[in-house]
Design a protein around this motif. Sequence first.
Motif, PDB file in Angstrom:
ATOM      1  N   THR A   1       0.965  -1.141   0.049  1.00  0.00           N
ATOM      2  CA  THR A   1       0.076   0.025   0.192  1.00  0.00           C
ATOM      3  C   THR A   1       1.074   1.176   0.154  1.00  0.00           C
ATOM      4  OG1 THR A   1      -1.807   1.270   1.264  1.00  0.00           O
ATOM      5  CG2 THR A   1      -0.361  -0.119   2.467  1.00  0.00           C
ATOM      6  N   LEU A   2       0.449   2.560  -0.603  1.00  0.00           N
ATOM      7  CA  LEU A   2       1.023   3.552  -0.623  1.00  0.00           C
ATOM      8  C   LEU A   2       0.466   4.512   0.495  1.00  0.00           C
ATOM      9  CD1 LEU A   2       1.389   4.266  -4.383  1.00  0.00           C
ATOM     10  CD2 LEU A   2       3.084   3.281  -2.873  1.00  0.00           C
TER      11      LEU A   2
ATOM     12  N   THR B   1       0.371   5.355   4.324  1.00  0.00           N
ATOM     13  CA  THR B   1       1.099   4.894   5.549  1.00  0.00           C
ATOM     14  C   THR B   1       0.088   4.581   6.804  1.00  0.00           C
ATOM     15  OG1 THR B   1       1.583   7.303   6.158  1.00  0.00           O
ATOM     16  CG2 THR B   1       3.269   6.317   4.708  1.00  0.00           C
TER      17      THR B   1
ATOM     18  N   THR C   1       6.670   1.804   2.078  1.00  0.00           N
ATOM     19  CA  THR C   1       5.544   2.862   2.140  1.00  0.00           C
ATOM     20  C   THR C   1       6.200   4.122   2.679  1.00  0.00           C
ATOM     21  OG1 THR C   1       4.115   1.035   2.576  1.00  0.00           O
ATOM     22  CG2 THR C   1       3.361   3.077   2.539  1.00  0.00           C
TER      23      THR C   1
ATOM     24  N   ILE D   1       8.711   5.910   0.354  1.00  0.00           N
ATOM     25  CA  ILE D   1       8.232   6.677  -0.700  1.00  0.00           C
ATOM     26  C   ILE D   1       7.525   8.074  -0.311  1.00  0.00           C
ATOM     27  CG2 ILE D   1       6.452   6.340  -2.576  1.00  0.00           C
ATOM     28  CD1 ILE D   1       7.025   3.390  -2.627  1.00  0.00           C
TER      29      ILE D   1
ATOM     30  N   THR E   1      -1.797   3.776  -6.041  1.00  0.00           N
ATOM     31  CA  THR E   1      -1.386   5.138  -6.727  1.00  0.00           C
ATOM     32  C   THR E   1      -1.845   6.228  -6.078  1.00  0.00           C
ATOM     33  OG1 THR E   1      -1.493   6.134  -8.625  1.00  0.00           O
ATOM     34  CG2 THR E   1      -3.613   5.370  -7.999  1.00  0.00           C
TER      35      THR E   1
ATOM     36  N   THR F   1       0.728  14.445  -5.577  1.00  0.00           N
ATOM     37  CA  THR F   1       1.759  14.446  -4.668  1.00  0.00           C
ATOM     38  C   THR F   1       2.591  15.939  -4.588  1.00  0.00           C
ATOM     39  OG1 THR F   1       3.529  13.763  -6.369  1.00  0.00           O
ATOM     40  CG2 THR F   1       2.343  12.094  -5.080  1.00  0.00           C
TER      41      THR F   1
ATOM     42  N   LEU G   1       5.986  10.019  -7.900  1.00  0.00           N
ATOM     43  CA  LEU G   1       5.883   8.699  -8.093  1.00  0.00           C
ATOM     44  C   LEU G   1       5.574   8.426  -9.541  1.00  0.00           C
ATOM     45  CD1 LEU G   1       5.525   5.724  -7.193  1.00  0.00           C
ATOM     46  CD2 LEU G   1       3.169   6.175  -6.781  1.00  0.00           C
TER      47      LEU G   1
ATOM     48  N   VAL H   1      10.400   0.215  -7.867  1.00  0.00           N
ATOM     49  CA  VAL H   1       9.381   1.488  -7.474  1.00  0.00           C
ATOM     50  C   VAL H   1      10.285   2.673  -8.238  1.00  0.00           C
ATOM     51  CG1 VAL H   1       8.280   3.163  -6.493  1.00  0.00           C
ATOM     52  CG2 VAL H   1       8.048   0.597  -5.883  1.00  0.00           C
TER      53      VAL H   1
END
Length: 812
Positions: free
Chosen positions: A80-81, A83, A92, A95, A228, A232, A238, A248
């Motif tokens: 998962t993105l 946190t 995670t 990123i 996704t 950001t 990303l 990634v």
Amino acid sequence: MSQIGAPRGRTCSRSPRSRTLRSVATLTSAVLAVTVLAGCSSGDEGDEAPAAAQDNAPATRDKVADGGTLRWAVDALPTTLNTFQADADGTTTRIAGAVLPSLYTLDERGRAQRNPDYLESAQVVETEPKQVVLYKLNQQAVWSDGREIGAPDFVAQWRALSGRDTAYWTARNSGYERIEKIERGKNDLEVRVTFSKPYADWQSLFTPLYPKQVMGSPNAFNDGARTTLKATAGPFLLKTIDRKGGDVTLTRNPRWWGQPAKLDSLVLKAVPRADRAEALAAGTLDLAEIDRSTAERISLALRDARAGRNGAQAALAHGPGSQITSSKALKSWALAHGSDEEKAEEVQAARKKNQQAMATYASAQDTLAKYVVRKSLEPAYTQLSLNGESGPLADERVRRAVARAINRQELAESVLKPLGLPARPPGSHLALAGQAAYADGSDALGGQDTKEARALLADAGWVPGGAARKPPGTGTKAGSEAEKEKEKAEKEKEKEKGSKGEKGKAEKEEGAKDAGSTDAKKKGSDSDTASDEGLYIVGDDKPGHRRTTAIGANGPENGTNILAPAPAAARQSAALLARAEALDTGTGAAAHAAQTVARTDKGVAGAYAPRGTAAPVTAPEATQALGKDGKALSLRFVLPSGPGSESLRAVGDRIVRMLDAVGIRTEVTKVSDDSFFKDHVASGDYDLALYSWPASAFPATDARPIFAKPEPASDGSLLVEQNYSRVGTDRIDQLFDQAAGTLDEEEARDLVRQADARIWAAAGSIPLYQRPQLVAAKADLVNAGAWGLGGPRYQDIGFKKPESSKGAERNR
């Protein structure tokens, strides 16, 4: 709570939040009346430097080249993105740190610092009647879609994480549930946050900050942000997640308003730790956390390079060719070209295989010489967790005895000293040396003390021979008759002991009289004949009697006559060998045999030893297995079995020996990394376990669920939050709540230290050592490596500019 980190010694993450001192998520773990728990040493209170400094090749931005790609190893691709979800992991967090706003970052001492890229200011502007924090955002701060970062994003994140809407699948809501309302200030760049009750750790909130597109609805939060991010706002964007390739890719953000990223791109490559040495040798990584063996190999390659030795020469010096002598090489050549065709073919195949191995080793060493090892101490500590839910460890005296039996300094040195790192055991569960809240509270429990450990066990009823005694009331005789029988037996025992003492004294005096005749006896003996003089037979009822048996050839040569063993003596030899093996491993059949020997009350007839050696008739009290009411004292010690956990298992073996010295037996169970935490630690299926916790800049908030007193659920089970030792007290909970609820920083720190002293006293968790942090980095990579208590500034990472010819001349 995420799982405990696989190959690195099992590290839990308190929560998938970047406010912890760099995420080490993914798994590699008394109710005592203390007179002065608040009396922590003032000299240790937050004013000392970190135990180890950062080692990240710092360089000013003008020394860093523009462009390039950094290939950075991670444990796995993120599931998962988001946190704030339960399965968020270290990737995670990494990123998020590069692509999302962090209102506060951590410096080299683990202190929260305002990030000027996002915040012009942030401060408490009101305390009465309610606490109000006013955030003033950087006017240039925008999301990647061009929208400015502002109050709507704060509101969306608060609503998602407050816990009021159960449609959001959040890992936790600490701090957000205290917010009463969020208002827009003079414009969207001013945000007023009003708290329903005071919250000391308000700086932990809104980091990372997600756009309202992610936090604005349960579907976007639960599912959309797993794969996704719709917008950001960091130095990087990303770009892609390649599930098949295991990469990634992050690229430089063209809308970034701060200092631009030096790198063109940052590629996070999923490389299991067991495979990193091979990946580094192949030159496919630029930055990777590594284990000790890989670090040693890189150091060896660097020494070879400095000595002018290339990979081929290294292969002959210490690689696959190091065992080939001139004579062996000549013999191999002769066999390979001899008349025996079958043998020649076999030898030729072996020579070819060895040449390939040497070529591979040589190439690898040449490549590894391009790396350096950067090292510090991780912002995490390894602990021994004692499960106090049931069994012997439910008694605080037994937990404290385990703690007092362990030499933490020895364990820290065994792990850190060979690496050249400071080996000082942590003095706190809630902060590390260098952090403001740090103070050594271990005096609330006390240091290693074998005598005290035995006394605590005896006070709890665990005594030598207790396993053979029936519980009170289960014997054939009851009441006063049983007491009389016991008293009679004790008197007989004392009488026998006294007679033996007098007899021993008389024999000693007689021996002194005979001492002067020793030389005469030697002269009278036949020097060519082995003698059994000076030997006694264990278990023989007649001390003066000599048993006729063959004497081994080694007897008189070394001063100890070794007799050919009788069957019973052979059994004892096997038992003693098993005990020696158990001292090295503490596990398996050997350990069981050793424990059997230790518990034996009588010696083995037919065993021989030199005169003057104490007969092993009764094992010393220190090594006798303890028992209580017919039950032996044995604790189940669960350890991971993965290839990256050798160091952790070595520490476990040392702990086994330390506990054995006070009579506590252990049953070591080695389980797979995948099941270690989930199936054993989290579920409570263990007595002792080793795993790690990351430190936090906000212990009052982050540490509370780790040490909170378990509460009974309606079904009879325990609600333990993240307290996997199942040991806690109401007072510890109160101190955490008070620390989180005061806006006086010094008062909050003092309350945290008081809580830590009581955690020590409860003896559910024993911090052993701060974990080593070893990072392999390309030699020209700067502003990256072992960050210690701090964290990376992603836009400054890059490769050092090559020196110009003029600059090189000046340096000469």
